[in-house]
Design a protein around this motif. Structure first.
Motif, PDB file in Angstrom:
ATOM      1  N   ARG A 140       1.334   8.114  -3.394  1.00 37.85           N
ATOM      2  CA  ARG A 140       1.188   6.851  -2.422  1.00 37.85           C
ATOM      3  C   ARG A 140       2.612   6.465  -2.522  1.00 37.85           C
ATOM      4  O   ARG A 140       2.939   5.994  -3.710  1.00 37.85           O
ATOM      5  CB  ARG A 140      -0.021   6.019  -2.968  1.00 37.85           C
ATOM      6  CG  ARG A 140      -0.044   4.777  -2.072  1.00 37.85           C
ATOM      7  CD  ARG A 140      -1.045   3.768  -2.585  1.00 37.85           C
ATOM      8  NE  ARG A 140      -2.555   4.486  -2.970  1.00 37.85           N
ATOM      9  CZ  ARG A 140      -3.425   4.638  -2.015  1.00 37.85           C
ATOM     10  NH1 ARG A 140      -3.194   4.014  -0.846  1.00 37.85           N
ATOM     11  NH2 ARG A 140      -4.570   5.305  -2.237  1.00 37.85           N
TER      12      ARG A 140
ATOM     13  N   ALA B 220       5.683   8.666   6.280  1.00 42.67           N
ATOM     14  CA  ALA B 220       4.776   7.732   5.696  1.00 42.67           C
ATOM     15  C   ALA B 220       5.364   6.437   5.977  1.00 42.67           C
ATOM     16  O   ALA B 220       6.384   6.011   5.142  1.00 42.67           O
ATOM     17  CB  ALA B 220       4.387   8.035   4.247  1.00 42.67           C
TER      18      ALA B 220
ATOM     19  N   THR C  80       0.870   2.604   4.791  1.00 43.38           N
ATOM     20  CA  THR C  80      -0.071   3.605   5.207  1.00 43.38           C
ATOM     21  C   THR C  80      -0.698   4.603   4.298  1.00 43.38           C
ATOM     22  O   THR C  80       0.084   4.629   3.211  1.00 43.38           O
ATOM     23  CB  THR C  80       0.606   4.374   6.350  1.00 43.38           C
ATOM     24  OG1 THR C  80       1.820   5.301   5.675  1.00 43.38           O
ATOM     25  CG2 THR C  80       0.929   3.642   7.504  1.00 43.38           C
TER      26      THR C  80
ATOM     27  N   PRO D  81      -0.779   8.338   3.758  1.00 45.95           N
ATOM     28  CA  PRO D  81      -0.660   9.755   3.963  1.00 45.95           C
ATOM     29  C   PRO D  81      -1.518  10.595   3.483  1.00 45.95           C
ATOM     30  O   PRO D  81      -1.784  10.683   2.397  1.00 45.95           O
ATOM     31  CB  PRO D  81       0.816  10.110   3.669  1.00 45.95           C
ATOM     32  CG  PRO D  81       0.995   9.257   2.555  1.00 45.95           C
ATOM     33  CD  PRO D  81       0.340   8.088   2.833  1.00 45.95           C
TER      34      PRO D  81
END
Length: 311
Positions: free
Chosen positions: A189, A283, A287, A289
């Motif tokens: 992330r 990304a 968001t 991904p």
């Protein structure tokens, strides 16, 4: 290279590991000795100190990486530029990394700059390089990927085909595992100060590289800057994507293109990725991904950032 490598693989249970481990270590040590900006005696730093107009002999491995870097520089219109070493150092990302130096950053920013693919000449056959104007080269955006490819080469030279090798955020997978399954790689992330997986990518016979603005950062005058240098603005990239992940045949290509597409952004970068048949995931901040997708937008008109200034 300021980080660690890993190699996971399947082989015979009675294979001696000492020789293989030494070969793996030697392969990355050779890359570090030739291409590090942190070692004053590296071949790259000797090239940086060389005067303009003089041919300098370089090792085959360094010549290979320079050739690939210059080609990606040309193909990306200068978005990938290894000639930003002075900016990398001025902003606190180079040797002796620390806080940015405002005076050095200002001085480096006002220099009339030419991208490395126009500033240096490479004779790949004779393995020599000549600078046509002062330039400080930095291979941080491609050398780790090449190091990953070297780890893969060592394993394959020892008859090992099923492997996953990595250096930092660059990886390369060989053949699938014995049960036929692909290698599973967590996609992180893209959040500063927080480490968690956002999804999983399965790969085999391919390489992955991710570039982002959330790991290697400096704080300057109340703002946070990522380590990717934007050659257009002579400063760290601002308002770019949170991360870019590229899948390619080699880790060296994936590594360089992840940086180039980070600079270009989703719109122009997606168009170029489509034209080059690269699989890429952009990304954005905020968001989640989950998987790779292939850009499908029409191929862009080829136009260099530098055409207007240096045509």
């Amino acid at each position: 290279m300021g980080t660690r490598y890993s190699a996971a693989f399947f082989t015979e249970p009675d294979r001696p590991m000492v020789e293989l481990h030494q070969a793996l270590q030697q392969s990355v040590d050779a890359v570090d000795a030739q291409m590090s900006t942190w070692k004053p005696g590296s071949d790259l730093m000797q090239l940086n100190r060389a005067p303009v107009g003089i041919w300098i002999d370089v090792p085959e491995e360094l010549a290979t990486v320079l050739a690939a870097a210059l080609e990606v520089g040309r193909a990306s219109g200068g978005a990938f530029d290894i000639g930003v070493g002075d900016l990398v150092s001025a902003w606190g990302f180079g040797p002796g990394a620390g806080a940015p130096d405002p005076d050095a950053a200002a001085a480096a920013g006002v220099v009339r700059r030419v991208p490395a693919h126009l500033a240096i000449e490479l004779d790949l056959v004779a393995r020599r390089v000549r600078k046509h104007r002062p330039v400080t080269l930095d291979l941080s955006g491609i050398a780790k990927g090449y190091g990953v490819d070297e780890l893969a080469r060592v394993l394959e030279s020892h008859g090992i085909r099923r492997y996953l090798v990595s250096i930092d955020g660059e990886l390369r997978a060989g053949a699938p595992k014995p049960d036929g399954s692909s290698w599973r790689v967590a996609l992180e992330r893209p959040e500063f100060g927080y480490r968690a997986a956002a999804g999983v990518i399965e790969i085999a016979d391919a390489a992955l590289a991710t570039s982002g603005d959330y790991r290697h950062v400096v704080e300057f005058r109340g703002a946070r800057y990522g380590h990717t240098i934007d050659p257009r603005h002579h400063a760290p990239l601002r308002n770019g994507p949170a991360s870019v992940t590229v899948r390619a045949a080699s880790a060296m290509q994936a590594d360089a293109w992840a940086t180039a597409l980070m600079v270009l952004g989703p719109e122009r970068g997606g168009e170029l990725a489509s034209a080059l048949d690269l699989e890429v995931l952009f990304a954005e901040h905020g968001t989640d991904p989950t998987d790779l997708h292939q850009a499908t937008t029409p191929a862009p008109e080829r136009r260099s950032y530098y055409d207007q200034d240096y045509r």
